[in-house]
Design an enzyme around this catalytic site. Structure first.
Site, PDB file in Angstrom:
ATOM      1  N   HIS A  75       0.927  -1.188  -0.209  1.00 23.90           N
ATOM      2  CA  HIS A  75       0.092   0.014   0.014  1.00 23.90           C
ATOM      3  C   HIS A  75       1.026   1.301   0.110  1.00 23.90           C
ATOM      4  CE1 HIS A  75       0.117   0.244   4.484  1.00 23.90           C
ATOM      5  NE2 HIS A  75      -0.534  -0.530   4.601  1.00 23.90           N
ATOM      6  N   ASP A 118      -5.445  -7.576   3.627  1.00 25.13           N
ATOM      7  CA  ASP A 118      -4.394  -8.561   3.369  1.00 25.13           C
ATOM      8  C   ASP A 118      -4.752  -9.847   4.291  1.00 25.13           C
ATOM      9  OD1 ASP A 118      -3.876  -6.353   5.450  1.00 25.13           O
ATOM     10  OD2 ASP A 118      -1.738  -6.821   5.459  1.00 25.13           O
ATOM     11  N   TYR A 131       9.326  -1.778   9.582  1.00 19.28           N
ATOM     12  CA  TYR A 131       7.832  -2.246   9.567  1.00 19.28           C
ATOM     13  C   TYR A 131       7.272  -1.227  10.666  1.00 19.28           C
ATOM     14  CZ  TYR A 131       3.583  -4.898   9.876  1.00 19.28           C
ATOM     15  OH  TYR A 131       2.173  -5.164   9.765  1.00 19.28           O
ATOM     16  N   HIS A 142      -8.142  -8.631  12.235  1.00 18.94           N
ATOM     17  CA  HIS A 142      -8.069  -7.360  11.512  1.00 18.94           C
ATOM     18  C   HIS A 142      -8.744  -7.229  10.165  1.00 18.94           C
ATOM     19  CE1 HIS A 142      -6.239  -3.732  10.336  1.00 18.94           C
ATOM     20  NE2 HIS A 142      -5.089  -4.034   9.945  1.00 18.94           N
ATOM     21  N   GLU A 194      -8.488  -5.266   7.694  1.00 20.35           N
ATOM     22  CA  GLU A 194      -7.645  -4.898   6.573  1.00 20.35           C
ATOM     23  C   GLU A 194      -7.503  -6.164   5.514  1.00 20.35           C
ATOM     24  OE1 GLU A 194      -3.921  -2.871   7.271  1.00 20.35           O
ATOM     25  OE2 GLU A 194      -3.947  -2.076   5.256  1.00 20.35           O
ATOM     26  N   HIS A 230       2.709 -11.032   9.437  1.00 18.54           N
ATOM     27  CA  HIS A 230       3.574 -10.721   8.258  1.00 18.54           C
ATOM     28  C   HIS A 230       5.007 -11.180   8.811  1.00 18.54           C
ATOM     29  CE1 HIS A 230       0.739  -8.318   5.919  1.00 18.54           C
ATOM     30  NE2 HIS A 230       0.481  -7.775   7.262  1.00 18.54           N
TER      31      HIS A 230
HETATM   32 FE   LIG Z   1      -3.162  -3.876   8.778  1.00 22.45          FE
HETATM   33 FE   LIG Z   2      -1.136  -6.683   7.773  1.00 21.81          FE
END
Ligand SMILES: [Fe+2]
Ligand SMILES: [Fe+2]
Ligand SMILES: Cc1cc2nc3c(=O)[nH]c(=O)nc-3n(C[C@H](O)[C@H](O)[C@H](O)COP(=O)(O)O)c2cc1C
Length: 403
Positions: free
Chosen positions: A27, A85, A196, A81, A83, A229
């Site tokens: 993103h 991904d 990150y 979450h 989001e 991740h």
């Molecule tokens: Fe996220």
């Molecule tokens: Fe994520």
């Protein structure tokens, strides 16, 4: 040969995620090492899937799950979450396991309902959970922990009490593509965790501190942290938690970071002289050309620098476009307690430095000293002035470093 082999990370708990080897832009920020979306399968009397993966990779995740169980046997999907991904393959899993219950935080429920109308959200068996709620799987118990603003309002984590295993979702993640799954198997993992943090969690230091306190209050002392991740922490669990505290507190060292762009080299010459002056004062110095370096790494470099110099040439009465983009990014991430110095070269009316000053002012960023502008080309006396400024910035960095 087992195709799409899952990895057993603890007894009966499997990594069933995917590695996105070609991810170079997550993103908008650069991910030169690629990335991964981690989902996990917990096998007990009830079977729970912790998070899913980015939609184009759903098939790969399902192949991995199928190596362990028939996906129709999944009882629970934990959506930590909203989001995409992590959530955009939930509907694919529900096609295979239509009776599976989905668990999310209250804001998670709202977010999922807003994103997945066309994927049949109204028919999902959605259950809202809050901090401290438990879900028994048989021998194991999942406990939910709301991790508000780490990094979205809905963010949640899931703790397997018996295994002391924390599924931390985005927190503690890193963007790296690797066939290895554990922190003791790869190099530079703390560096990657730092990049990150700088790009995802930097604005939320206060929430990070509260969150770590909250874990203690809940008697959550993880021995393994499995983020959504990158690699799983098993060797450096306390180290990464301590590091998160340091980043959240804004810990800095005597260091000057110089960031710039240039069209014909004048602003660059100024930048080089500032570097030279700061270096001669004995502090660490880093130089980052905006079009030649990853902004994600530049943000990591900025985290432990108390002093940041930013240079821009004037183009069409204003700052250079990469400076404008970078300053938008920087003011949004809003690192605390830094002092800035602005400089640049112009040809006639100028405008770059003024434009940058305005942005710094509206973000309430503090300037270390008066900005410096040079008409067209820096000559020896200008260069000397830049070196002196570099030296002064280094002194300020020494005075302001807090570790
Ligand atoms: Fe996220
Ligand atoms: Fe994520
Ligand atoms: C496309 C372009 C537009 C420019 N617009 C302005 C301007 O509006 N006002 C100004 O003072 N200088 C303007 N300049 C002059 C540059 O600011 C000047 O050449 C400066 O020394 C460039 O610094 P640099 O060598 O770091 O790129 C412009 C230069 C270019 C190439």
């Amino acid at each position: 040969m087992d195709d799409y082999k899952p990895l057993e990370i603890a007894k009966g708990i499997y990594w069933v995620g995917v590695v996105d080897w070609n991810l170079r832009d997550f993103h908008g920020y650069e991910t030169p090492k690629g990335g991964s979306y981690n989902s996990y399968l917990v096998i007990d009397e009830k079977i729970a899937l912790i998070d899913t993966v980015k939609a184009p990779f759903a098939g790969e995740m399902i192949k991995r799950i199928s190596q362990i169980i028939d996906p129709s046997k999944i009882d629970y999907i934990i959506s930590n979450h909203v989001e995409m991904d992590h959530s955009s393959s939930i509907s694919r899993v529900l096609e295979l396991a239509p009776n599976a219950k989905v668990f999310a935080s209250s804001k998670g429920q709202t977010g999922l309902s807003e994103y997945y109308k066309e994927e049949g959200f109204d028919n999902w068996d959605l259950n809202v959970v809050k901090t401290g709620d438990e879900l028994s799987l048989g021998e194991r118990t999942l406990m939910f922990i709301e991790a508000t603003m780490l990094h979205w309002p809905d963010s949640m984590q899931t703790y397997v009490k018996e295994d002391k295993l924390l599924f931390s979702n985005d927190a503690f993640g890193q963007h790296i593509a690797t066939s290895k799954r554990f922190d003791d198997e790869v190099d530079d993992v703390m560096e990657d965790a730092g990049i990150y943090y700088a790009n995802i969690l930097l604005p939320f230091g206060g929430q990070v501190l509260k969150y770590i306190e909250k874990l203690k209050g809940l008697e959550v002392h993880p021995e393994m942290i499995a983020p959504a991740h990158g690699i799983i922490w098993r060797d450096n669990v306390s180290k990464v938690m301590t590091q998160y505290l340091k980043w959240a507190h804004g810990e800095t060292v005597p260091k000057v970071l110089v960031i710039y762009d240039t069209m014909w080299g004048s602003t660059e010459k100024m930048a080089m002289e500032i570097v030279e002056g700061a270096r001669s004062a004995g502090v660490e110095v880093r130089l980052r050309h905006l079009r030649k370096n990853d902004w994600s790494m530049t943000m990591k470099e900025l985290m432990d620098a108390p002093v940041v110099a930013i240079g821009s040439p004037t183009m069409n009465n204003g700052m250079f476009f990469t400076n404008a983009g970078f300053l938008t990014y920087l003011t949004g991430l809003h690192p605390k307690g830094k002092k800035y110095f602005l400089f640049g070269s112009y040809g006639w009316g100028g405008g770059a430095v003024k434009g940058m000053e305005k942005m710094m002012e509206s973000a309430k960023f503090e300037l270390a000293m008066e900005s410096m502008q040079i008409k067209f080309r820096p000559y020896e006396e200008d260069k000397k002035a830049c070196r002196e400024i570099g030296y002064k910035l280094a002194e300020i960095a020494k005075d302001n470093a807090n570790s």
